[in-house]
Design a protein around this motif. Sequence first.
Motif, short mmCIF file in Angstrom:
data_model
loop_
_atom_site.label_atom_id
_atom_site.label_comp_id
_atom_site.label_asym_id
_atom_site.label_seq_id
_atom_site.Cartn_x
_atom_site.Cartn_y
_atom_site.Cartn_z
N GLY A 241 0.80 -1.22 0.00
CA GLY A 241 0.00 0.00 0.00
C GLY A 241 0.83 1.26 0.00
O GLY A 241 0.35 2.32 0.41
N SER A 242 2.07 1.17 -0.47
CA SER A 242 2.97 2.32 -0.42
C SER A 242 3.02 3.12 -1.71
O SER A 242 3.84 4.02 -1.86
CB SER A 242 4.40 1.85 -0.07
OG SER A 242 4.85 0.91 -1.02
N SER A 243 2.15 2.80 -2.66
CA SER A 243 2.10 3.56 -3.91
C SER A 243 0.67 4.00 -4.16
O SER A 243 -0.14 4.09 -3.22
CB SER A 243 2.63 2.71 -5.06
OG SER A 243 2.77 3.48 -6.25
N VAL A 244 0.33 4.28 -5.42
CA VAL A 244 -1.00 4.79 -5.74
C VAL A 244 -2.08 3.77 -5.39
O VAL A 244 -1.86 2.55 -5.45
CB VAL A 244 -1.10 5.17 -7.23
CG1 VAL A 244 -0.20 6.34 -7.53
CG2 VAL A 244 -0.78 3.99 -8.12
N GLU A 245 -3.24 4.29 -5.02
CA GLU A 245 -4.36 3.42 -4.67
C GLU A 245 -4.78 2.60 -5.89
O GLU A 245 -4.87 3.12 -7.00
CB GLU A 245 -5.53 4.26 -4.17
CG GLU A 245 -6.70 3.44 -3.67
CD GLU A 245 -7.81 4.31 -3.11
OE1 GLU A 245 -8.87 3.75 -2.76
OE2 GLU A 245 -7.62 5.54 -3.02
N GLY A 246 -5.00 1.33 -5.69
CA GLY A 246 -5.42 0.44 -6.77
C GLY A 246 -4.31 -0.38 -7.35
O GLY A 246 -4.55 -1.36 -8.06
N LEU A 247 -3.05 -0.03 -7.06
CA LEU A 247 -1.92 -0.77 -7.63
C LEU A 247 -1.86 -2.20 -7.10
O LEU A 247 -1.62 -3.14 -7.86
CB LEU A 247 -0.61 -0.04 -7.33
CG LEU A 247 0.66 -0.72 -7.86
CD1 LEU A 247 0.61 -0.88 -9.38
CD2 LEU A 247 1.92 0.07 -7.46
N VAL B 36 -0.48 10.84 -6.61
CA VAL B 36 -0.11 11.32 -5.27
C VAL B 36 1.14 12.20 -5.28
O VAL B 36 1.55 12.71 -4.24
CB VAL B 36 0.12 10.12 -4.32
CG1 VAL B 36 -1.15 9.36 -4.11
CG2 VAL B 36 1.22 9.21 -4.84
N GLY B 37 1.76 12.39 -6.41
CA GLY B 37 2.96 13.22 -6.48
C GLY B 37 3.06 13.92 -7.82
O GLY B 37 2.30 13.64 -8.75
N GLY B 38 4.03 14.83 -7.92
CA GLY B 38 4.24 15.53 -9.18
C GLY B 38 3.35 16.74 -9.34
O GLY B 38 2.56 17.11 -8.47
N GLU B 39 3.47 17.37 -10.51
CA GLU B 39 2.74 18.61 -10.77
C GLU B 39 1.22 18.40 -10.82
O GLU B 39 0.46 19.33 -10.57
CB GLU B 39 3.21 19.22 -12.09
CG GLU B 39 4.66 19.69 -12.06
CD GLU B 39 5.08 20.33 -13.36
OE1 GLU B 39 4.24 20.35 -14.30
OE2 GLU B 39 6.22 20.81 -13.45
N ARG B 40 0.78 17.18 -11.14
CA ARG B 40 -0.67 16.95 -11.29
C ARG B 40 -1.21 16.06 -10.17
O ARG B 40 -2.16 15.30 -10.36
CB ARG B 40 -0.95 16.35 -12.68
CG ARG B 40 -0.35 17.20 -13.80
CD ARG B 40 -0.86 16.85 -15.16
NE ARG B 40 -2.27 17.17 -15.33
CZ ARG B 40 -2.92 17.12 -16.50
NH1 ARG B 40 -2.24 16.78 -17.60
NH2 ARG B 40 -4.20 17.43 -16.58
N ALA B 41 -0.56 16.15 -9.02
CA ALA B 41 -1.01 15.38 -7.85
C ALA B 41 -2.45 15.73 -7.52
O ALA B 41 -2.86 16.89 -7.59
CB ALA B 41 -0.10 15.67 -6.66
N GLY B 42 -3.22 14.71 -7.15
CA GLY B 42 -4.62 14.90 -6.80
C GLY B 42 -5.58 14.72 -7.96
O GLY B 42 -6.80 14.67 -7.75
N GLU B 43 -5.05 14.59 -9.20
CA GLU B 43 -5.90 14.41 -10.36
C GLU B 43 -6.05 12.93 -10.69
O GLU B 43 -5.17 12.10 -10.42
CB GLU B 43 -5.32 15.14 -11.58
CG GLU B 43 -5.26 16.65 -11.41
CD GLU B 43 -4.81 17.34 -12.69
OE1 GLU B 43 -5.29 16.94 -13.78
OE2 GLU B 43 -3.97 18.27 -12.62
N GLY C 63 9.46 13.30 -0.90
CA GLY C 63 8.93 13.36 -2.25
C GLY C 63 7.41 13.35 -2.33
O GLY C 63 6.84 13.04 -3.37
N LEU C 64 6.75 13.71 -1.23
CA LEU C 64 5.28 13.72 -1.20
C LEU C 64 4.76 15.15 -1.26
O LEU C 64 5.42 16.09 -0.83
CB LEU C 64 4.76 13.06 0.09
CG LEU C 64 4.80 11.54 0.18
CD1 LEU C 64 4.34 11.11 1.56
CD2 LEU C 64 3.94 10.90 -0.88
N THR C 65 3.56 15.31 -1.80
CA THR C 65 2.88 16.59 -1.73
C THR C 65 2.01 16.61 -0.47
O THR C 65 1.74 15.56 0.14
CB THR C 65 1.98 16.82 -2.95
OG1 THR C 65 0.93 15.84 -2.94
CG2 THR C 65 2.79 16.71 -4.24
N ARG C 66 1.55 17.80 -0.11
CA ARG C 66 0.68 17.91 1.06
C ARG C 66 -0.63 17.16 0.83
O ARG C 66 -1.15 16.50 1.74
CB ARG C 66 0.41 19.38 1.36
CG ARG C 66 -0.27 19.64 2.71
CD ARG C 66 -0.51 21.14 2.91
NE ARG C 66 -1.07 21.41 4.21
CZ ARG C 66 -0.38 21.69 5.30
NH1 ARG C 66 0.93 21.71 5.23
NH2 ARG C 66 -0.97 21.95 6.45
#
Length: 487
Positions: free
Chosen positions: A193-199, A219-226, A322-325
């Motif tokens: 469970g340490s990466s994106v949900e569903g992996l 969960v990361g990068g410029e488009r986090a949350g999309e 390396g995480l966003t808020r």
Amino acid sequence: MKTDVEELTPTRVKLTVEVPFDELKPNLDRAYKEISKQVRIKGFRPGKVPAPLIDQYVGRGAVLQEAVNDALPELYGRAVEETEIFVLGQPDVEITTLDDGKELAFTAEVDVRPKFEVPDYDDLEVTVEEAAVTDEEIEETLNTLRERFGSLTAADRPAQEGDFVSIDLAAAIDGEAVEDASTTGYSYEVGSGSSVEGLDDALAGMSAGESTTFTSTLVGGERAGEQAEITVTVQSVKVKNLPEADDEFAQLASEFDTIEELRADLRTRLGRNKRMQQIGQARDKALEALLGRVDIPLPDKVVEDEIQRRNEQLEQQLQWSGLTRDAYLANEDKTAEEFDAEIAEAARQAVKGGFLLDQLALDEELGVENEELSEYVVTQAMQMGVQPQQLAQHLTDSGQIPALVSEVLRSKALNLLVEHVKITDEAGNELDLEAIQRELNGETAEAAEAGTETAEEAAETAEATEAAEAEDKAADKAEEAKDKPES
């Protein structure tokens, strides 16, 4: 100089200061001298221009302004000292009167430490966790150690939970690739469970060479949350094999000859950890219990600064990881509003606790000796892994010595508080923290030789050193084991 104090709120005062003009003479002399260096008047060298010419060409008002700016810090400091108030932060200063040759008057509004009485604490009682070590905890710790010596071997089957897979990930939003959300050769433990949900759901049942696509939130990068379409390709599936918990493993992973000796050592280490936790819990709960007995008004600005400090600290930690808020909040399953409320409450409690310990130190006339500051710096340096001289120089250069003195004073006040509190564990056993500290101290030769450390500081240092040494030994042996050719 005359100073009046007006209490605006329980945490903010207004100083009204009146200064006879003759007290500004040294500042006026410096102002003329400084301006004389800057102006260029024919016939006079820089720094030698007479005061009347400066008044004529530059203006008396500029000289007065320079003199007042030079005088204000000292005048404000004298006003604070004379009125014996404990100021917090920088003041808002306003010049109310500047009558040339007669008087200077100014006001200064500033936050102050609130006045209150420390409640009685002799009857406080707190409960901490037990220090008993269970067989299950020993086995869990032993299994963690075995994990470090585990080896990966290829599995000719679909991936299962606990397997390690090497995967490629590619993300796209509306058909457009998201470059910073793509990677190749990524090693991942299925089910962690340490990466994106569903992996994890997508990987279960996949074999090497297979690909699949699923929808998830970045969960990361410029488009986090999309929301994005994520394609995962499995390159390999490996299973982790752990060494047997036997005498051979004990000799491989530690300095012991038998697995029972290793288990006994783990029991001792876990017991030490739990006793250290009891000390920490007792301190935290004693302060929390005393805080519950007193209502302390808090300056808004001080609380806001503490909130900002905690948020900045979190941002630094997120950058390192390396995480966003947004990703962090998603992992914590909290909304931004809930998290902000928690941060604000923690900040208020921290400020309130600091005021309480400061007042307790004043009431008990506690002080800090140079030796105590040195001991504190040495302890902090050991925990940070830097040289004490290096840390001491940094603290001095950055002006943090007053804050360091305050920290040591608060620690002494908290120690005093804990001495008066009845402490029991969850089983109802009354604990003697001094005896626990002496026991932990006695297990460390370095602490015994030092003699000047408190038992708590020695135990903390010993625990950190011992844990680091044990981890280094295990890591070295794990590396040695990996370097050996397979039979």
